[in-house]
Enzyme design. Structure first.
Site, PDB file in Angstrom:
ATOM      1  N   ASP A   1       0.875  -1.164   0.000  1.00 52.12           N
ATOM      2  CA  ASP A   1       0.000   0.000   0.000  1.00 52.12           C
ATOM      3  C   ASP A   1       0.920   1.225   0.000  1.00 52.12           C
ATOM      4  O   ASP A   1       2.128   1.111   0.227  1.00 52.12           O
ATOM      5  CB  ASP A   1      -0.913  -0.010   1.227  1.00 52.12           C
ATOM      6  N   TRP A   2       0.356   2.385  -0.244  1.00 44.95           N
ATOM      7  CA  TRP A   2       1.182   3.582  -0.433  1.00 44.95           C
ATOM      8  C   TRP A   2       1.918   3.939   0.859  1.00 44.95           C
ATOM      9  O   TRP A   2       1.285   4.163   1.894  1.00 44.95           O
ATOM     10  CB  TRP A   2       0.310   4.716  -0.927  1.00 44.95           C
TER      11      TRP A   2
END
Length: 830
Positions: free
Chosen positions: A272-273
């Protein structure tokens, strides 16, 4: 290619592949594993196809590493991520877009209903259609990878992203996510299932340590991920949180032991970011790509290879996984074909169909709905989302729609010429002007302009004539929000973390497009000091400051009550604006909406409340209302769909995919901070396998509305239940009859009880199959639902495997987990 073989494009091949692995009765089938995922031995960890192996042999170390982390997109289409590719070898760039409810880029796209509304249809074929729209549009809008779907279970009603996922039941979630992936990838767009794993809340999501045993994980959260892998998902996104002490993005148990060795996943895993935390640990555990940049998988990875901390073979393995998926989709050799044009009309038709099919009627007293006769010709529409369309939630799910009509306009059009349709706001989202006499000179609170490159300052006063709770509201056009202080208190500070970036889908934008922020503050009567600093930036800025007080709220409610009294019927739109990055703090409606509904329903008992909310909602006003219609975030066609249901142009076909608790004190995570939100960074899933409605059954607790609940405009009768063993599972047959005078939709649900022969924790009640039916008036249909072996099995943590729950087991059929009408006992054998 041989001359006598017809050319088939890669996209057509992907569609055919999706059809081949689909199970016709997805709602009751087990996990069908496609050939490419059938065996861990076939994963492309050591070798792949000749094209991929040739590319790997010619890539430099720098080029390999460039494929394993995000970079800035030179074209800037507004998507979330970008991988540059290697032009000299013909490896194309990749663009990765958010898309749980439509493709999130700068350009308009079809804004589909929220996934929770899609799941409310209990129709996997509609999930396939949903995925097809996103898949085609993603390709048309220049994207290659979709950062969706999300299949984390709804574990707590407070989770901020409950609208982005499907529900609280593992089977239903597995069915829906698998079909959506087939739809997405059949159009040539790589799907990314997320967030792997146990990411069931937004609060402290970056570092919360989720403690869950094997059985809990496999029987609840992991079942949908396994189904996604079986459906051929090309990519998996690792979650932010820790799982049993280790960050998910560096967990060998998750990324290798379960995902690859057990399930045979042959795609790539991205973070995920900003969810990466290491280099050596992460790539060794099975992480392949860091997004959106290269803090750990850029120069740090190169250094680790050069000093021997990471063998280059590990880098090759990750590159091989990525390129193998790209090759499978025809992205490397170009066989995927040209990008299609958007078909906005087709997207709109699908969005409307799903919004109508998922509309869930929770209450309908004495035929309040559908609106007919005088009730359909004299209507008061009340509530801010009656006049402003509520399309989608905030954060990653926000989509720029092609169009979005207001419910008020749709109701007026449907009611026809001569109908009396009035409107009252009831609840003020955007504030009212501050009287000019209450402000010092030099500030135009309704439209203060700041020229480009200039800084404007104000040091004056605000005369507070009414003490109490005020809601200050700022509307502003610039990238940099004006700084406002009242008696030294900053009213609109920047939100911490991603809170500033991930704002809600409704209340943080005014109807004229200006950004909006709010501050609730108790203020004392008298003259208060007000200071403002605003910068014009490159393009200049306009801003206004408004307020809501007890007096203005009372005026709004009084206006709504007057409108309700004058009308034969009322349609009151209530809202709750959820977003990624933050959880709710209560299941009550925000603001003063509960008081508004009570006042309006007291004035007119023929009041229908339409809920545009993200998840479960408490309803202290329920008994005063005529009807309640749950529409969640219905997408760009929400106004048309809501109106069609209100007027009876279609049957409300949705059913709840999550239990609605009575209040904040009665649900699976209530009163136990260790379960939610966690204590000292540690959260324990002590409920075990009893997620959602299973907890209510185990604890004997009452809910407001049970899982699977939803009313029709007709009624259905169940009879003649028969159960027999088949193929390691059960075949459940029964008859459903439409007892009413109009056609309608029913969702028949099959639940099983625990095995008496297993010494493992088991659910007292578990959904094992379902069937969505449309029956004409008086029609009778024999229904057969197949219960797969997996739905009769439990995970044994000592064996690290599934075991069949043998013996005599209860089988029940009904309209919801709380409305079970038929019961039988079936013997389950080996």
């Amino acid at each position: 290619m041989p001359a006598n073989r017809p050319h088939i494009s890669r996209r057509s091949t992907l569609r055919l592949f999706g059809s081949a692995v689909a199970v016709a009765t997805a709602a009751t089938a087990g996990l069908t594993v496609p050939a490419h995922a059938a065996s861990a031995a076939r994963r492309p960890d050591r070798t792949a196809g000749p094209r991929v192996e040739s590319l790997i042999s010619r890539l430099t170390l720098d080029e390999k590493i460039s494929l394993l982390h995000g970079a800035e997109d030179p074209r800037g289409l507004g998507q979330a991520g970008y991988i540059p590719g290697v032009a000299r070898l013909g490896i194309p760039e990749l663009r990765l877009a958010d898309g749980p409810a439509g493709v999130r880029v700068k350009a308009p796209a079809t804004a589909l209903p929220a996934p929770v509304l899609l799941a409310s249809t209990f129709d996997p074929s509609l999930a396939r259609a949903y995925g097809k729209v996103i898949g085609r549009e993603g390709r048309a809008l220049g994207q290659d990878v979709l950062l969706s779907p999300m299949c984390n279970l709804i574990r707590t009603p407070y989770a901020g992203r409950n609208f982005e996922t499907f529900g609280e039941d593992p089977l239903l979630t597995a069915d829906m996510v698998a079909e959506e992936i087939r739809g997405i990838q059949g159009e040539g767009l790589v799907a990314t299932v997320k967030h792997f794993a146990m990411n069931n809340q937004e609060k402290d999501r970056d570092n919360i340590n989720v403690i869950a045993d094997e059985q809990t994980m496999h029987e609840t959260e992991l079942r949908a991920f396994e189904a996604a892998i079986a459906a051929g998902a090309g990519s998996v996104m690792g979650s932010y949180n820790r799982v049993n002490g280790t960050f998910a993005c560096e967990s060998k148990e998750l990324l290798t032991d379960i995902l690859r060795d057990r399930w045979g996943f042959d795609g790539w895993v991205m973070t995920d970011w900003f969810a990466a935390h290491s280099t050596v640990e992460a790539i060794t555990a099975g992480l392949d790509m860091e997004m959106p940049g290269g803090i750990y998988f850029g120069d740090a990875l190169k250094k680790a290879v050069q000093d021997g901390s990471v063998p280059e073979a590990a880098v090759d393995r990750s590159v091989r996984r990525l390129l193998s998926v790209m090759d499978r989709f025809g992205l490397i050799d170009g066989s995927i074909g040209r990008r299609p044009a958007r078909d906005a009309a087709a997207g709109a038709r699908t969005a409307l169909e799903i919004a109508k099919a998922g509309a869930t009627l929770l209450r309908n007293r004495r035929g309040t709905l559908p609106l007919q006769g005088h009730a359909a010709r004299s209507i008061a529409v009340i509530g801010p989302t009656g006049k402003q369309p509520f399309v989608s939630g905030g954060g990653s799910a926000h989509v720029i729609p092609d169009h979005a009509d207001t419910p008020l306009d749709a109701i007026r059009a449907r009611a026809g010429r001569g109908a009396q349709i009035s409107y009252a706001m009831g609840e003020d989202l955007y504030g009212k002007a501050i009287p000019a006499g209450d402000l010092g000179p030099g500030f135009d609170s309704e439209g203060q302009g700041v020229a480009p490159g200039e800084t404007w300052e104000y040091d004056g006063t605000l005369d507070v004539r009414e003490a109490g709770e005020w809601t200050f509201v700022i509307h502003y056009s610039g990238l940099e929000r004006p700084t406002v202080h009242l008696d030294g208190v900053e009213l609109f500070p920047l939100a911490p973390g991603v809170g500033e970036y991930f704002s809600g889908g409704l209340i943080n934008a005014a109807p004229d497009g200006l950004s909006v922020r709010r501050k609730n503050l108790d203020v004392a009567e008298g003259e208060r000091r007000l200071t403002i600093t605003a910068k014009g930036g490159d393009k200049g800025q306009t801003f206004r400051i408004r307020r809501v007080t007890a007096a203005t709220r009372a005026q709004d409610v009084a206006e709504a009550v007057r409108a309700a009294r004058r009308a034969d019927s009322v349609v009151l739109f209530a809202y709750e604006d959820a977003t990624e990055g933050q959880d709710r703090t209560t299941i009550a409606l925000p603001g003063h909406q509960d008081a508004l509904i009570k006042a309006v329903a007291a004035a007119n008992p023929h009041t229908t409340v339409v809920l545009n909310t993200s998840s479960a909602t408490s309803m202290p006003w329920l008994g005063r209302t005529g009807a309640v219609l749950q529409m969640y975030y219905p997408g760009q066609e929400g106004a048309a769909a809501t109106t069609a249901v209100l007027f009876g142009d279609c049957d409300p076909g949705g059913r709840l995919t999550q239990t609605f608790p009575l209040d904040d004190a009665t649900h699976p995570t209530a009163g136990d901070p260790v379960r939610y939100p966690g204590v000292n960074g540690r959260q324990e899933y002590t409920e075990g396998v009893h997620v959602g409605y299973r907890w209510y059954a185990a604890e004997g607790k009452r809910s407001l509305f049970p899982f699977g609940h939803g009313l029709s405009y007709t009624s259905f009768h169940y009879s003649d239940l028969q159960v027999r063993q088949e193929d390691g599972g059960l075949e459940v047959s029964f008859t459903v009859r439409n007892n009413g005078r109009r056609s309608g939709v029913d969702v028949a649900q099959v639940y099983v009880g625990p095995s008496p022969e297993l010494r493992l924790e088991q659910a007292e009640l578990a959904l094992a199959g379902y069937r969505r039916l449309t029956l004409k008036a008086g029609e009778r249909r024999r229904v057969t639902v197949k219960v797969a072996r997996r739905s009769l099995s439990s995970w044994d943590g000592r064996r690290h495997d599934w075991v069949l729950g043998t013996g005599r087991r209860a089988v029940q059929v009904g309209a919801s987990a709380g409305d079970l009408r038929l019961r039988a006992v079936a013997k389950v054998g080996r």
